[in-house]
Design an enzyme around this catalytic site. Structure first.
Site, PDB file in Angstrom:
ATOM      1  N   CYS A  33       0.810  -1.217   0.000  1.00  0.00           N
ATOM      2  CA  CYS A  33       0.000   0.000   0.000  1.00  0.00           C
ATOM      3  C   CYS A  33       0.844   1.268   0.000  1.00  0.00           C
ATOM      4  O   CYS A  33       0.460   2.278  -0.604  1.00  0.00           O
ATOM      5  CB  CYS A  33      -0.922   0.025   1.213  1.00  0.00           C
ATOM      6  SG  CYS A  33      -1.925  -1.438   1.334  1.00  0.00           S
TER       7      CYS A  33
ATOM      8  N   THR B 215       8.225  -0.308   5.209  1.00  0.00           N
ATOM      9  CA  THR B 215       7.403  -1.514   5.127  1.00  0.00           C
ATOM     10  C   THR B 215       7.717  -2.258   3.834  1.00  0.00           C
ATOM     11  O   THR B 215       7.642  -1.683   2.748  1.00  0.00           O
ATOM     12  CB  THR B 215       5.910  -1.138   5.180  1.00  0.00           C
ATOM     13  OG1 THR B 215       5.654  -0.550   6.456  1.00  0.00           O
ATOM     14  CG2 THR B 215       5.017  -2.347   4.984  1.00  0.00           C
TER      15      THR B 215
ATOM     16  N   HIS C  56      -3.244   7.314   2.195  1.00  0.00           N
ATOM     17  CA  HIS C  56      -2.751   6.216   3.034  1.00  0.00           C
ATOM     18  C   HIS C  56      -3.596   6.058   4.302  1.00  0.00           C
ATOM     19  O   HIS C  56      -3.786   4.938   4.787  1.00  0.00           O
ATOM     20  CB  HIS C  56      -1.292   6.493   3.388  1.00  0.00           C
ATOM     21  CG  HIS C  56      -0.513   5.252   3.670  1.00  0.00           C
ATOM     22  ND1 HIS C  56      -0.498   4.166   2.832  1.00  0.00           N
ATOM     23  CD2 HIS C  56       0.267   4.897   4.727  1.00  0.00           C
ATOM     24  CE1 HIS C  56       0.250   3.216   3.349  1.00  0.00           C
ATOM     25  NE2 HIS C  56       0.726   3.627   4.506  1.00  0.00           N
TER      26      HIS C  56
ATOM     27  N   GLU D 196       2.092   0.024  14.791  1.00  0.00           N
ATOM     28  CA  GLU D 196       1.798   0.308  13.385  1.00  0.00           C
ATOM     29  C   GLU D 196       0.467   1.052  13.276  1.00  0.00           C
ATOM     30  O   GLU D 196       0.332   2.007  12.514  1.00  0.00           O
ATOM     31  CB  GLU D 196       1.752  -0.964  12.561  1.00  0.00           C
ATOM     32  CG  GLU D 196       1.931  -0.648  11.072  1.00  0.00           C
ATOM     33  CD  GLU D 196       0.912  -1.281  10.178  1.00  0.00           C
ATOM     34  OE1 GLU D 196       0.142  -2.129  10.643  1.00  0.00           O
ATOM     35  OE2 GLU D 196       0.885  -0.902   8.996  1.00  0.00           O
TER      36      GLU D 196
HETATM   37  C1  LIG Z   1       5.008  -0.423  11.482  1.00  0.00           C
HETATM   38  C2  LIG Z   1       5.296   0.869  10.786  1.00  0.00           C
HETATM   39  C3  LIG Z   1       5.432   0.879   9.407  1.00  0.00           C
HETATM   40  C4  LIG Z   1       5.764   2.061   8.748  1.00  0.00           C
HETATM   41  N1  LIG Z   1       5.960   2.023   7.385  1.00  0.00           N
HETATM   42  C5  LIG Z   1       6.401   3.130   6.758  1.00  0.00           C
HETATM   43  C6  LIG Z   1       6.733   3.085   5.369  1.00  0.00           C
HETATM   44  O1  LIG Z   1       6.609   2.052   4.706  1.00  0.00           O
HETATM   45  N2  LIG Z   1       7.222   4.210   4.788  1.00  0.00           N
HETATM   46  C7  LIG Z   1       7.376   5.355   5.476  1.00  0.00           C
HETATM   47  O2  LIG Z   1       7.809   6.336   4.884  1.00  0.00           O
HETATM   48  N3  LIG Z   1       7.073   5.432   6.786  1.00  0.00           N
HETATM   49  C8  LIG Z   1       6.596   4.349   7.440  1.00  0.00           C
HETATM   50  N4  LIG Z   1       6.284   4.415   8.784  1.00  0.00           N
HETATM   51  C9  LIG Z   1       6.591   5.633   9.494  1.00  0.00           C
HETATM   52  C10 LIG Z   1       5.415   6.403  10.054  1.00  0.00           C
HETATM   53  O3  LIG Z   1       4.811   7.166   9.058  1.00  0.00           O
HETATM   54  C11 LIG Z   1       6.002   7.254  11.185  1.00  0.00           C
HETATM   55  O4  LIG Z   1       6.331   6.369  12.252  1.00  0.00           O
HETATM   56  C12 LIG Z   1       5.070   8.346  11.647  1.00  0.00           C
HETATM   57  O5  LIG Z   1       4.939   9.313  10.659  1.00  0.00           O
HETATM   58  C13 LIG Z   1       5.567   9.001  12.943  1.00  0.00           C
HETATM   59  O6  LIG Z   1       6.893   9.442  12.773  1.00  0.00           O
HETATM   60  P1  LIG Z   1       7.995   9.043  13.855  1.00  0.00           P
HETATM   61  O7  LIG Z   1       7.956   7.573  14.031  1.00  0.00           O
HETATM   62  O8  LIG Z   1       9.262   9.667  13.428  1.00  0.00           O
HETATM   63  O9  LIG Z   1       7.491   9.653  15.198  1.00  0.00           O
HETATM   64  P2  LIG Z   1       7.577  11.170  15.647  1.00  0.00           P
HETATM   65  O10 LIG Z   1       7.237  12.057  14.487  1.00  0.00           O
HETATM   66  O11 LIG Z   1       8.860  11.398  16.331  1.00  0.00           O
HETATM   67  O12 LIG Z   1       6.392  11.237  16.664  1.00  0.00           O
HETATM   68  C14 LIG Z   1       6.508  10.875  18.057  1.00  0.00           C
HETATM   69  C15 LIG Z   1       5.624  11.814  18.850  1.00  0.00           C
HETATM   70  O13 LIG Z   1       6.180  13.124  18.802  1.00  0.00           O
HETATM   71  C16 LIG Z   1       5.209  14.051  18.346  1.00  0.00           C
HETATM   72  N5  LIG Z   1       5.935  15.080  17.588  1.00  0.00           N
HETATM   73  C17 LIG Z   1       6.692  14.908  16.496  1.00  0.00           C
HETATM   74  N6  LIG Z   1       7.204  16.085  16.081  1.00  0.00           N
HETATM   75  C18 LIG Z   1       6.759  16.998  16.948  1.00  0.00           C
HETATM   76  C19 LIG Z   1       6.958  18.408  17.083  1.00  0.00           C
HETATM   77  N7  LIG Z   1       7.686  19.090  16.206  1.00  0.00           N
HETATM   78  N8  LIG Z   1       6.338  19.028  18.104  1.00  0.00           N
HETATM   79  C20 LIG Z   1       5.553  18.345  18.999  1.00  0.00           C
HETATM   80  N9  LIG Z   1       5.350  17.017  18.915  1.00  0.00           N
HETATM   81  C21 LIG Z   1       5.944  16.371  17.908  1.00  0.00           C
HETATM   82  C22 LIG Z   1       4.242  13.220  17.517  1.00  0.00           C
HETATM   83  O14 LIG Z   1       2.954  13.809  17.394  1.00  0.00           O
HETATM   84  C23 LIG Z   1       4.204  11.929  18.305  1.00  0.00           C
HETATM   85  O15 LIG Z   1       3.297  12.033  19.362  1.00  0.00           O
HETATM   86  C24 LIG Z   1       5.924   3.250   9.463  1.00  0.00           C
HETATM   87  C25 LIG Z   1       5.758   3.240  10.850  1.00  0.00           C
HETATM   88  C26 LIG Z   1       5.463   2.074  11.513  1.00  0.00           C
HETATM   89  C27 LIG Z   1       5.330   2.098  13.011  1.00  0.00           C
END
Ligand SMILES: Cc1cc2nc3c(=O)[nH]c(=O)nc-3n(C[C@H](O)[C@H](O)[C@H](O)COP(=O)(O)OP(=O)(O)OC[C@H]3O[C@@H](n4cnc5c(N)ncnc54)[C@H](O)[C@@H]3O)c2cc1C
Length: 485
Positions: free
Chosen positions: A103, A190, A292, A443
């Site tokens: 996806c 993914t 998505h 996820e």
């Molecule tokens: C199982 C799984 C599969 C995935 N697959 C894909 C994929 O195939 N391709 C892909 O590109 N991505 C993928 N992702 C990534 C997913 O889109 C991200 O995990 C998501 O966008 C959150 O980003 P992060 O993990 O960096 O967390 P963060 O952005 O660090 O978020 C952690 C927390 O901090 C908060 N936060 C972040 N920035 C700020 C800020 N500036 N101020 C205040 N609060 C903030 C957020 O709201 C959240 O509560 C996947 C994630 C998972 C868990």
């Protein structure tokens, strides 16, 4: 051409990817016990496209060639396509009980298709035709694409150029007449380790002085300098053991995520679809995320069907299935599941046309789907844990059941309703344990953006002032008096 499942697996074997699994270099990924279940899940997407009864939702007619292509390589032409996508995801969720990984690539294809059109219209560039040529090839070869948007991001309160380490977001480090060299990493990919190509996109909106970070391009999985480092999942060591402790032995749990490192990777011009157009990055991210987010009502719906089935079966094994409160908890699980599925279908049915001619889901509904998923998947899991009982956390492993000295005790004291074999209870318990593990939950929480990302989008779309005006129109005193008169 529609690849068969076997052709997909064979094509992966032909790739010379640089992969590290559990910290060690892996020569091939297809047969590795930690990756094989995820390969099986993707193979299922190829297999079902050849099953006559599923062809309508698993395939589509290419708007480029008029030929039948896999729906996973198709550009959404209207609400009907979007609804069929959600139906496909629910079916695949039911067939695999896990993430089937294509996806992200599909939505990335659609997002880059749409944004290249808009860049060209504004800037007079030729990215769109370039991308269309690439897309034709993807459709022709029925490729499995990983979508790579999420950068490591470093310090969250800082933009790419404000980071101490400039590589925290993927960037162009060299421009050549025939292409660019990119450096950086994308986390959480993914299906990356078992994909043919990685479609790289910027993961955030960018300022005009951040042009090096505005890069969208397609990179073959085995290109020089591309390194996949496979993640660990809850209970993954059990995959080496075989047996029922694995939970979902054929298809695994979630998508088998990897981080992908771009260690100075050369990308030729024909594979570059954005290089410096910072003004379009926010829209690209938004398009990708919106499509998505709607998906989760489909795939998680299919997965939850199996979890509800497992939980219902467990209540029979425990002898609680005729209790009204127990039945009501199952109804609650169904209610939450159907709510997100209905929203995903609704978001798709209400799709609207983008400038490039493709179809975008209703953004408010799509964000609502994903926001609910961040809660409902946990709540459905909570009810499953509630009904299945504490043995989910305490039962001995399969070897204890087979041990000649203690097996009799373990079997005897884990037997509930004697109509059911004790190993059935164990197998279903392990399934529930694995599909409600932290990997699945996180996820649901973070895939397609953290919950706050949806709330920000919903606030932006909320039209609060218009709602106030609606209220004022309804309760306006003068109007009311006139109506009475
Ligand atoms: C199982 C799984 C599969 C995935 N697959 C894909 C994929 O195939 N391709 C892909 O590109 N991505 C993928 N992702 C990534 C997913 O889109 C991200 O995990 C998501 O966008 C959150 O980003 P992060 O993990 O960096 O967390 P963060 O952005 O660090 O978020 C952690 C927390 O901090 C908060 N936060 C972040 N920035 C700020 C800020 N500036 N101020 C205040 N609060 C903030 C957020 O709201 C959240 O509560 C996947 C994630 C998972 C868990």
């Amino acid at each position: 051409m529609l690849k068969t499942a076997q052709q997909y697996v064979d094509s992966l074997r032909a790739l010379k990817i640089r992969a590290y699994i559990d910290g060690e270099r892996a020569d091939g990924v297809v047969d590795h016990p930690l990756v094989a279940p995820h390969v099986n899940a993707v193979a299922k997407t190829y297999e079902l496209a050849h099953v006559p009864e599923h062809r309508e939702i698993m395939t589509a007619t290419s708007h480029l060639t008029g030929e039948t292509v896999h729906r996973y390589t198709h550009i959404f032409q209207g609400p009907d396509d979007l609804v069929k996508k959600i139906r496909m995801l629910r079916l695949l969720g039911q067939e695999t009980g896990t993430c089937f990984q294509r996806c992200v690539g599909l939505d990335a294809l659609n997002a880059v298709y749409a944004i290249t059109f808009e860049i060209d219209r504004s800037e007079g560039s030729d990215y769109h035709q370039r991308f269309v040529r690439y897309l034709r090839d993807v459709q022709k070869r029925d490729l499995m694409l990983a979508g790579a948007m999420t950068d490591p991001k470093g310090h969250r309160a800082r933009s790419p150029i404000e980071q101490t380490d400039p590589d925290q977001f993927v960037r162009v480090v060299e421009r050549r007449p025939d292409g660019v060299v990119i450096r950086g990493a994308k986390l959480h990919n993914t299906g990356g380790i078992n994909a043919h190509e990685v479609l790289v996109m910027p993961g955030t909106s960018l300022k005009p002085d951040e042009k090096d970070y505005a890069i969208a391009c397609a990179v073959p999985a085995d290109a020089e300098g591309v390194i996949f480092i496979f993640g660990r999942q809850s209970n993954d060591g059990r995959k080496f053991e075989g047996g029922c402790d694995i939970g979902n032995p054929r298809f695994g749990v979630v998508g088998g995520e990897a981080m992908v490192v771009f260690d100075d990777v050369f990308v030729p011009n024909e594979r570059i679809f954005m290089a410096g157009e910072t003004a379009f990055c926010g829209t690209l991210v938004n398009y990708f995320a919106t499509w998505h987010r709607a998906n989760y009502g489909g795939c998680k719906g299919g997965n939850a069907d199996l979890l509800i089935g497992a939980t219902a079966k467990m209540t029979r094994i425990l002898g609680t299935d005729r209790n009204a409160v127990v039945r009501d908890k199952l109804v609650e699980m169904i209610h939450m599941n159907e709510t997100t599925y209905a929203s995903a279908v609704g978001a798709s049915a209400m799709g609207y046309r983008l400038p490039c001619g493709s179809c975008m889901v209703d953004p408010m509904m799509a964000n609502t789907v994903k926001q609910n998923i961040t809660r409902n998947v946990y709540e459905i899991g909570r009810l499953s844990h509630d009904l299945a009982g504490g043995f989910l956390a305490t039962m001995p492993g399969q070897k204890a059941f087979e041990n000649p000295e203690i097996g009799q005790f373990v079997r005897k004291y884990h037997t509930a309703n004697p109509e059911f074999d004790v190993m059935e209870r164990v197998r279903i318990g392990r399934y529930i344990e694995n599909v409600t593990s932290v990997t699945t939950m996180v996820e649901a929480m973070h895939g397609a953006g953290s919950p706050q990302a949806q709330r920000l989008a919903m606030m932006g779309l909320s039209a609060i002032d218009e709602k106030i005006r609606m209220l004022e129109r309804v309760i306006d005193a003068d109007d009311a008096v006139r109506d009475v008169c």
